[in-house]
Every structure is written in C-alpha cells, then in structure tokens.
Design a protein around this motif. Structure first.
Motif, mmCIF file in Angstrom:
data_model
loop_
_atom_site.group_PDB
_atom_site.id
_atom_site.type_symbol
_atom_site.label_atom_id
_atom_site.label_comp_id
_atom_site.label_asym_id
_atom_site.label_seq_id
_atom_site.Cartn_x
_atom_site.Cartn_y
_atom_site.Cartn_z
ATOM 1 N N LEU A 103 0.788 -1.129 0.185
ATOM 2 C CA LEU A 103 0.013 0.022 -0.033
ATOM 3 C C LEU A 103 0.852 1.199 -0.008
ATOM 4 O O LEU A 103 1.800 1.261 0.964
ATOM 5 N N VAL A 104 0.496 1.943 -0.892
ATOM 6 C CA VAL A 104 1.766 3.452 -1.131
ATOM 7 C C VAL A 104 0.658 4.536 -1.311
ATOM 8 O O VAL A 104 -0.411 4.367 -1.755
ATOM 9 N N GLN B 87 7.052 2.489 8.125
ATOM 10 C CA GLN B 87 6.146 3.246 7.223
ATOM 11 C C GLN B 87 6.834 3.330 5.683
ATOM 12 O O GLN B 87 6.049 3.454 4.643
ATOM 13 N N ALA B 88 7.946 3.457 5.333
ATOM 14 C CA ALA B 88 8.676 3.891 4.330
ATOM 15 C C ALA B 88 8.923 2.492 3.300
ATOM 16 O O ALA B 88 9.231 1.429 3.866
ATOM 17 N N VAL B 89 8.581 2.737 1.922
ATOM 18 C CA VAL B 89 8.755 1.503 1.102
ATOM 19 C C VAL B 89 9.876 2.221 0.274
ATOM 20 O O VAL B 89 9.825 3.003 -0.459
ATOM 21 N N VAL B 90 11.202 1.327 0.117
ATOM 22 C CA VAL B 90 12.139 1.726 -0.380
ATOM 23 C C VAL B 90 12.441 0.818 -1.945
ATOM 24 O O VAL B 90 12.216 -0.402 -1.868
ATOM 25 N N ASN C 290 5.093 7.438 0.593
ATOM 26 C CA ASN C 290 5.862 6.579 1.419
ATOM 27 C C ASN C 290 6.841 5.584 0.367
ATOM 28 O O ASN C 290 7.412 4.705 0.734
ATOM 29 N N LEU C 291 6.621 5.914 -1.101
ATOM 30 C CA LEU C 291 7.493 5.332 -1.827
ATOM 31 C C LEU C 291 8.650 6.016 -2.260
ATOM 32 O O LEU C 291 8.510 7.103 -2.893
ATOM 33 N N PHE C 292 9.862 5.625 -1.946
ATOM 34 C CA PHE C 292 10.970 6.422 -2.207
ATOM 35 C C PHE C 292 11.901 5.812 -3.063
ATOM 36 O O PHE C 292 12.124 4.505 -3.022
#
Ligand SMILES: NC(=O)c1ccc[n+]([C@@H]2O[C@H](COP(=O)([O-])OP(=O)(O)OC[C@H]3O[C@@H](n4cnc5c(N)ncnc54)[C@H](OP(=O)(O)O)[C@@H]3O)[C@@H](O)[C@H]2O)c1
Length: 324
Positions: free
Chosen positions: A16-17, A79-82, A52-54
């Motif tokens: 989920l982003v 939280q962060a999606v890398v 949250n998508l980096f």
C-alpha cells in the motif's frame, strides 16, 4: 497546507503506497547542487504527507543516493517503502564510464551492495534499471526471483521494457511495478506497454512526470547550471529550446487560468490519463525541496476535464527532441 494524499495498492501484488512517490535521484546527482540537510527535511515532509514510496538506484551518485536514504529509511522502516535498482555498472573512480549488466552473478552482488548501503536486510521493491539483450530475460528475472526466495527483496520491478518483455518477465515471477518515463511530453508507453501492464495487474510508476523539469516553467532551462546533465538532453538543447519553451508557456497559461502551477497541471494530466487508460499509476516526481514536494503532493487529487486534456494533447504533439 496540502492534505495527506490518498493510498493505493502498487499493482495486484504490491504494498500500500501513497498515490505519489518521491524520486530521490536529484538529491545526490545530475540536477545541480545538492544539500543533505535539505534532502532529509524533504524526505521527512514526504512521509508527513503520505508519500511513502522512495525511489533510488545504485547508480545515483554511484551509491551516494542509497546512503543518503539509509538513515531516513531505517528511522521509518515500518512506514517507508524503498525502491532501488541494479543494471548500470558505474564507479566513483570514473563515473562517466558506465556499462550495463543483467548477468545473474552481477545481480547477486549488486543486491548485497545496495542492502549494505541502505543498511537494510530486505529491499522492498527491486528493479532491473535497464534490460540488455545479451542475457536471456528469464535468467535475469530468475535471479531476481531467487532474491525474493532468499528474503533479500520483497517485490520485483522492471524499467523501460517493452510489452513483450513485461509479459515474459511476469511469466517467470510476478512483476509488481513497471517504472518508465511517462509525462505529457513523453507518451510512447501508451502504444502497447500500458495495456499489457493493466492486463497483468502491474502498477505503472511513471518517472520524469515533469519532463525532467521542462514542464514546470517556460524559463526552467535558463536556470540550469553548467554541470547539469540535462543541458545535453535533446529537449533542452539550444536548437529545441525556443519551440519547447513556447509550448510550456501555453501549459503555464492554462495552469494559471486554473489557479495552479504548470507542474501541478502536468501531474494532474498524468493522473487523469492513467484513469482514462484504467491503469494504476504512482508517479515519482523528483524534487529536493519541501515546498515543491508539497505542490506536487497537492496535485495528486487534481483531475482535468476532457476539454483540458484535449488542449494539452494538442500542445504536446509539437514537442521537439527525443526523450532519453
Ligand atoms: N528508471 C529510470 O530510468 C529513471 C530515469 C530518470 C529518473 N528516474 C527516477 O524518477 C525520478 C523523477 O524523475 P526526474 O527527477 O528525472 O524528473 P521529473 O520528476 O520530471 O523532474 C524533476 C525536476 O523538476 C523540478 N521540480 C520538481 N517539482 C517541481 C515543482 N513543483 N516546481 C518546479 N520544479 C519542480 C526538480 O527540481 P528541484 O529538485 O529543484 O525541485 C527537478 O529539476 C528521479 O528522481 C528518479 O528517482 C528513473
């Protein structure tokens, strides 16, 4: 103050982003001066806004961009999606001399280097940055699939592949996201790739949704420093500048009439176009600045009328210079 942005699933398989991600490349290289403190502040602001998508890659700053993200990502691991990428072989000793590799042994070594720089046990989304045809696609995607089995990577992505390559890769291992250039000025993706992505449940992650900055202002190219890579890109050369600036002036006028910026209009166009084509798109505009990030985030809720879409289409067909 922009509201927190909406969320979506990244394709049929992914996390989920926020409906907009953040392109982090310019925080380390290619687009003029960089500032670590400013970058960290922009990253923090992104999360506050639901972004949250980096997006990074091992080649951005020859590893420096992954290192820049490490502290931030680890602080916000829940939280962060890398997302990072392999494929460009490049070293700090000679950064201008690069090649490409999709060899399984190279992929196995590249992921370990990225994990180390990011300070992570597992990368959320791992992309093949560029496909090279000297290695069978099934071998490369097979090696990427092994990384998922080993727990080094969660989801797989590809960048700039054809519809046929996307289908072939997906048959080896489910592909979560396809990252390719897509903007009002760059629309080759619309010919066949988007239909394939939509059919397979692969999310589109449009990169350079602002035309690498071109779409943000008619005077954008005038402000580029001598070291900026874009001065060598066809759309920014002197030969094409007059035409392209005049086109962006029209985009700016339309945006001003609607009380938004040209960058917001360009992003609103992309979200509207993705909806017309029934595909999930999570664009990753790149910015070093909190203020511009806020502007871009606010555009994630903007949609354009059919008449505005038509008007923009008619402007965009005149763009000069190939996208690279
Ligand atoms: N897969 C691939 O092959 C590939 C290739 C290129 C890029 N990427 C990824 O995609 C991301 C985005 O692409 P991109 O950075 O090349 O191009 P982009 O997002 O189209 O444009 C970025 C440029 O626009 C400026 N900008 C951003 N928001 C703005 C706003 N609201 N108003 C005015 N100017 C604004 C930025 O400057 P400031 O920083 O000064 O705000 C920067 O110069 C990259 O960061 C990278 O992660 C992937």
């Amino acid at each position: 103050m922009p509201a927190v942005i909406a969320m979506t699933h990244l394709g049929n398989w992914g996390p989920l982003v926020g409906v907009q991600g953040l392109g982090c490349m310019g925080m380390s290289e290619f687009y003029g001066a960089t500032d670590e403190a400013q970058a960290q502040s922009t990253l923090e602001r992104a999360l506050e806004l639901g972004i949250n998508l980096f997006d990074t890659a091992d080649m951005y700053g020859c590893g420096a961009n992954e290192k820049l993200l490490a502290t931030f990502i680890n602080k916000h691991r829940d939280q962060a999606v890398v997302a990072t990428k392999f494929g460009y072989v490049r070293s700090t000793a000679n950064p201008d001399d690069w090649s490409l590799s999709n060899e399984p042994h190279y992929i196995r070594a590249a992921v370990d280097r990225s994990l180390q720089r990011l300070g992570l046990d597992c990368i959320d989304l791992y992309y093949m940055h560029r496909r090279v045809s000297d290695v069978p696609l099934a071998d490369s995607v097979g090696a990427m699939s092994d990384l998922v089995a080993e727990g080094k990577v969660r989801w797989l992505g590809l960048s700039e592949v054809s519809a046929e390559e996307l289908r072939a890769a997906h048959a080896v291992h489910p592909i979560t996201a396809l990252q390719s250039e897509w903007s009002l000025f760059t629309r080759q993706l619309e010919n066949s790739v988007i239909a394939a992505a939509s059919e397979l449940g692969v999310a589109l992650v449009p990169y350079a949704p602002l035309g690498r900055g071109l779409l943000t202002s008619s005077t954008f190219a005038n402000g580029l420093s001598e070291q900026d890579s874009r001065l060598n890109f066809p759309r920014f050369t002197a030969a094409n500048q007059t035409t392209n600036q005049a086109l962006v002036e029209q985009v700016e006028r339309l945006a001003a009439q609607r009380g938004i910026t040209a960058a917001q209009l360009a992003l609103a166009w992309l979200y509207s176009r993705a909806e017309q084509l029934h595909v999930t798109a999570v664009p990753i505009p790149g910015t070093r600045s909190r203020h511009r990030l806020e502007q871009n985030a606010a555009a994630s809720g903007m949609r354009l009328s059919a008449a505005d879409m038509q008007l923009l289409d008619s402007i965009a067909t005149h763009v000069q210079g190939v996208a690279i």
